[in-house]
Design a protein around this motif. Structure first.
Motif, short mmCIF file in Angstrom:
data_model
loop_
_atom_site.label_atom_id
_atom_site.label_comp_id
_atom_site.label_asym_id
_atom_site.label_seq_id
_atom_site.Cartn_x
_atom_site.Cartn_y
_atom_site.Cartn_z
N UNK A 1 37.33 48.89 18.57
CA UNK A 1 36.08 48.36 19.21
C UNK A 1 36.20 48.18 20.78
N UNK A 2 37.15 47.62 21.11
CA UNK A 2 37.39 47.29 22.45
C UNK A 2 37.68 48.67 23.38
N UNK A 3 38.39 49.47 22.81
CA UNK A 3 38.63 50.76 23.58
C UNK A 3 37.34 51.75 23.35
N UNK A 4 36.90 51.96 22.10
CA UNK A 4 35.69 52.79 21.99
C UNK A 4 34.39 52.30 22.82
N UNK A 5 34.36 51.14 23.04
CA UNK A 5 33.19 50.69 23.77
C UNK A 5 33.54 50.07 25.15
N UNK A 6 34.69 50.44 25.63
CA UNK A 6 35.06 49.95 26.95
C UNK A 6 34.04 50.01 28.06
N UNK A 7 33.48 51.19 28.24
CA UNK A 7 32.67 51.31 29.30
C UNK A 7 31.40 50.42 29.27
N UNK A 8 30.79 50.35 28.07
CA UNK A 8 29.58 49.29 27.98
C UNK A 8 30.01 48.01 28.22
N UNK A 9 31.33 47.65 27.62
CA UNK A 9 31.76 46.16 27.45
C UNK A 9 31.93 45.77 29.17
N UNK A 10 32.69 46.73 29.86
CA UNK A 10 32.90 46.64 31.21
C UNK A 10 31.78 46.31 31.88
N UNK A 11 30.54 47.22 31.59
CA UNK A 11 29.47 47.05 32.46
C UNK A 11 28.63 45.89 32.01
N UNK A 12 28.54 45.42 31.05
CA UNK A 12 27.47 44.29 30.68
C UNK A 12 28.11 42.93 30.99
N UNK A 13 29.64 42.87 30.99
CA UNK A 13 30.21 41.57 31.28
C UNK A 13 30.81 41.64 32.75
N UNK A 14 30.45 42.67 33.62
CA UNK A 14 31.01 42.62 34.83
C UNK A 14 32.40 42.44 35.28
N UNK A 15 33.28 43.14 34.05
CA UNK A 15 34.60 43.15 34.36
C UNK A 15 35.13 44.56 33.92
N UNK A 16 36.23 44.97 34.77
CA UNK A 16 36.62 46.33 34.40
C UNK A 16 37.92 46.00 33.30
N UNK A 17 37.58 46.36 32.16
CA UNK A 17 38.31 46.05 30.91
C UNK A 17 39.53 46.96 30.72
N UNK A 18 39.61 48.01 31.64
CA UNK A 18 40.64 49.10 31.36
C UNK A 18 41.73 48.89 32.31
N UNK B 1 45.20 47.69 33.93
CA UNK B 1 46.68 47.37 33.00
C UNK B 1 46.43 45.54 32.69
N UNK B 2 46.01 44.73 33.66
CA UNK B 2 46.00 43.42 33.41
C UNK B 2 45.20 43.31 32.18
N UNK B 3 43.92 43.77 32.14
CA UNK B 3 42.97 43.58 31.18
C UNK B 3 43.63 44.06 29.61
N UNK B 4 44.14 45.02 29.79
CA UNK B 4 44.67 45.55 28.38
C UNK B 4 45.69 44.83 27.76
N UNK B 5 46.62 44.25 28.89
CA UNK B 5 47.85 43.32 28.33
C UNK B 5 47.14 42.05 27.64
N UNK B 6 46.18 41.66 28.23
CA UNK B 6 45.44 40.50 27.82
C UNK B 6 44.70 40.56 26.66
N UNK B 7 44.37 41.77 26.40
CA UNK B 7 43.49 42.00 24.96
C UNK B 7 44.68 42.06 24.10
N UNK B 8 45.89 42.76 24.23
CA UNK B 8 46.87 42.87 23.32
C UNK B 8 47.33 41.33 23.04
N UNK B 9 47.51 40.69 24.06
CA UNK B 9 48.07 39.34 23.75
C UNK B 9 47.01 38.31 23.04
#
Length: 216
Positions: A176-193, A195-203
């Motif tokens: 879900x995180x990766x398939x919807x990354x563009x919409x999630x980044x837009x609606x939450x105003x954060x670049x979720x792609x 390296x820091x965001x990806x590491x946080x997601x894995x943790x």
């Protein structure tokens, strides 16, 4: 009496295997880029560097080719999971490793996600042999069940955890995180792609999964 295959016959078999592997790789890229509906056999032949008639020799039509690509896709990830040798690790370490592997595999193989999108769009009708699909995925479920049971016996995991539900949660959190990354980044105003965001997601994923199975 069974006669051995001649050298010429063995070479023809190798050529056939190479041709089919080339076709499947080209088809995977075409389906991933354009979806099942937008994919064209002419472009697949061009990608493969083969005559389109040869593709139809091995695969009846685009649907059967897509079904073969899906089967190969599942086979690839299941083989990679088996290579992890998770049963050789302590239960908590094995589960952590599976979460990390799933996340990193999805990141490294974005075509896997887009192929699944196409398959679900068509209600999985291209899994033409459900029994074969189940055979490919059963070892993962059995391995995960063994890890969970070992952890329960050792007293580190709680009981009653369904291995299928647990894997769906692992894959789902990543998917879900990766398939919807563009919409999630837009609606939450954060670049979720990043390296820091990806590491946080894995943790976060590791904490959620281990937090669910570990005993208090």
């Amino acid at each position: 009496m069974t006669h051995p295959i001649s050298a010429a016959g063995e070479e023809r078999l190798r050529d056939a295997d190479r041709s089919q592997a080339t076709i499947l790789a080209a088809a995977r890229d075409e389906f991933a880029e354009h979806g099942l509906g937008g994919a064209r056999m002419e472009r697949i032949a061009e990608r493969a560097g083969l005559n389109k008639r040869l593709i139809y020799y091995y695969f009846e039509d685009k649907d059967s080719l897509f079904a073969a690509v899906l089967e190969q896709t599942y086979s690839d990830i299941r083989k990679a999971e088996q290579a992890l040798r998770l049963l050789d690790l302590p239960p908590a370490d094995a589960l952590r490793r599976l979460v990390e592997f799933t996340w990193n595999y999805f990141l490294a193989h974005p075509e896997f996600l887009t192929l699944l999108n196409s398959a679900n769009l068509h209600k999985a009708r291209h899994l033409a042999q459900p029994r074969r699909a189940q055979e490919l995925n059963t070892p993962l479920v059995e391995m995960l069940a063994t890890i969970l049971e070992r952890g329960r016996r050792e007293g580190s995991f709680r009981g009653g955890v369904d291995p299928v539900q647990l894997y769906v949660s692992i894959a789902g959190m990543a998917y879900f995180y990766l398939s919807n990354n563009y919409t999630l980044s837009t609606i939450f105003g954060r670049d979720l792609k990043t390296p820091k965001a990806l590491n946080e997601r894995l943790s976060h994923m590791v904490d959620v999964i281990l937090g669910y199975v570990l005993r208090d």
